[in-house]
Design an enzyme around this catalytic site. Structure first.
Site, short mmCIF file in Angstrom:
data_model
loop_
_atom_site.label_atom_id
_atom_site.label_comp_id
_atom_site.label_asym_id
_atom_site.label_seq_id
_atom_site.Cartn_x
_atom_site.Cartn_y
_atom_site.Cartn_z
N SER A 192 -3.04 -3.98 7.75
CA SER A 192 -3.88 -3.47 8.91
C SER A 192 -3.05 -2.55 9.72
O SER A 192 -1.94 -2.39 9.42
CB SER A 192 -4.51 -4.62 9.77
OG SER A 192 -3.40 -5.16 10.53
N LYS A 193 -3.52 -1.97 10.57
CA LYS A 193 -2.98 -0.75 11.62
C LYS A 193 -1.63 -1.65 12.08
O LYS A 193 -0.76 -0.76 12.46
CB LYS A 193 -3.94 -0.61 12.71
CG LYS A 193 -5.11 0.28 12.23
CD LYS A 193 -5.73 1.28 13.45
CE LYS A 193 -6.42 2.33 13.12
NZ LYS A 193 -7.50 2.01 11.89
#
Ligand code: GLU
Length: 486
Positions: free
Chosen positions: A254-255
């Site tokens: 994820s980010k």
């Protein structure tokens, strides 16, 4: 068997690197089997539909050089390839299931469902999800309710007993109790748009998809899909659930871990061939040693039997390493044009000639194209402000560094005419004379000339900016050091 596979993104967000991996494996599987690769746009969620996300799908794959055999912008025997344009087939399919008693209309209001959810979340009910209130209505009750609510949803009659079982190409036999599947999920919404499950199954069947390769996060949905295929009396495609892509901490990528959307990787200056090469190795390996593959080579050697079950870990450093390799292999003309937007955006006004000459120097150092402006900046103007301490090597002081740089000034004359080896020889002699290491001579010179401790090769850089400019920068550095002595 006629192999037909598809990539079926929902245009609700930017293309994620995990999605790119799914698409690539589908594409390679098709190529390795002499089959067809299809792009289908799953755009039935009209609220979350985003035209920019659709454009991003086209742009991403054009940039990667991956083409589909059938898709929205390329006609095929099963067009249209937008689900939003296939509405009538889903309505017909839902009707078919109602008639065969595998689905039913549900008239429950959103308020009722909301209240049900609230009650369940308070833990008052042992059942989770829809309570199947409309599942066994009599014809009269149904008629009555239809008058009150002419837009019912259509729900699937999940069998209460038995199991959903299928043979996954990678995971082997997968079994899930029907009882554990979300009770009677909605297939057709009140706006007559299908949910993902219905549209996905209907299209995979209609488009004669032979293999469904998708990420393991879809595994829970597959159990329901199996039941839907059975209810329709359709043959199952072969399912292959690909390993998840994780960050180094074992969490889904994820980010928090870094860039995740393809556009971010593009903006940071990754080359498409590096992305393809690295992504191909996320859950697949040719053998224990070979790491470099072009797209064309992957098309030849991809073998689905070599897919890995275990989650793949996304290693940004390894991707950088691949990218650095591809940058070094890139021919100069192409690299220059790839660099142009980065250089321009950074406001560096180097002309084509300067860039051309600087290229061999920076090519060796870059891991991402976004690093070019910093590496090039010193070529076209004085180095950016740097802290005076950067000039002073460890275990040395300002006065000692001034002596070093004064000695260096004597070696700049004629530097451009000498080979790197000759220059190094002279700087080594200077270091010996000053009873210090070569590094303690080159480091202050590097900072004085380029403004940074990391730079393209030093002698090459000095040749490029010219001896005169180099001397002026060394003088400026000496002044800077003197000002600290008071
Ligand atoms: N539309 C789904 C997605 O966004 C497709 C999943 C599948 O491949 O079945 O990924």
């Amino acid at each position: 068997m006629n192999v037909r596979v598809r990539y079926a993104p929902s245009p609700t967000g930017l293309q994620h690197i995990g999605g790119i991996r799914t698409a690539l494996f589908n594409y390679l599987f098709a190529r390795s089997q002499g089959g067809k690769f299809i792009l289908r746009i799953e755009d039935t969620d009209r609220e979350r539909f985003d035209p920019a996300a659709l454009q991003d799908i086209y742009d991403s794959f054009a940039w990667l050089g991956i083409r589909w055999d059938e898709g929205p912008d390329k006609d095929g025997p099963h067009s249209p390839y937008f689900q939003s344009e296939r509405q009538s087939s889903y309505e017909a399919a839902a009707q078919e299931l109602i008639e065969s008693d595998h689905a039913y209309e549900c008239f429950c209001s959103s308020e009722r469902l909301e209240a049900l959810r609230a009650e369940q979340s308070k833990g008052k009910s042992s059942v989770q999800g829809y309570d199947r209130r409309c599942r066994d209505l009599s014809d009269e009750e149904r008629e009555q309710l239809r008058r009150e609510n002419p837009n019912p949803v259509v729900r699937f009659k999940t069998p209460l007993e038995g199991d959903a079982v299928f043979e996954d190409m990678l995971l082997g036999r997968v079994k899930r109790k029907n009882r554990d599947i979300n009770p009677d999920p909605v297939l057709l919404k009140s706006d007559r748009f299908p949910t993902y499950h219905l549209a996905n199954v209907v299209d995979d069947h209609t488009m004669e998809i032979s293999h469904v390769l998708r990420a393991q996060e879809w595994l829970p949905s597959t159990a329901l899909h199996i039941l839907l295929y059975r209810a329709f009396g359709w043959e199952l495609p072969v399912f292959c659930h690909l390993p998840m892509v994780m960050g180094k901490d074992g969490q889904k990528l994820s980010k928090r871990h870094g860039a995740t959307s393809l556009i971010e990787f593009r903006r940071r200056g990754y080359l498409p061939e590096a992305v393809i090469n690295y992504v191909a190795l996320l859950g697949w390996a040719y053998d224990d040693s070979r790491e470099f593959f072009t797209l064309g080579e992957l098309e030849d050697v991809f073998d689905a039997n070599k897919l890995n079950k275990a989650p793949a870990v996304f290693d940004y450093t390894k991707l950088d390493w691949f990218n650095g390799n591809y940058i070094r292999e890139c021919d100069d003309a192409r690299l220059l044009s790839l660099l142009a937007p980065f250089v321009e955006e950074a406001g560096i006004s180097a002309d084509a000639d300067q860039l051309q000459q600087a290229l061999p120097l920076i090519k060796e150092r870059m891991k991402r194209l976004e690093e070019a402006p910093e590496l090039l900046g010193f070529l076209v103007g004085d180095p950016a402000e740097y802290p005076v301490e950067d000039l002073i090597p460890k275990k040395m002081d300002a006065a000692g560094t001034i002596d070093v740089l004064a000695g260096v000034l004597g070696l700049l004359d004629g530097l451009s005419t000498r080979s790197d080896e000759e220059n190094e020889e002279r700087f080594r002699a200077l270091a010996e004379g000053l009873e210090t290491k070569l590094g303690n001579v080159l480091m202050p010179l590097r900072v004085a000339v380029t403004g940074s401790k990391v730079s393209p090769p030093l002698f090459g850089s000095i040749k490029l900016i010219g001896e005169e400019a180099a001397r002026a920068r060394v003088d400026a550095a000496i002044q800077k050091l003197k000002s600290t002595l008071g």
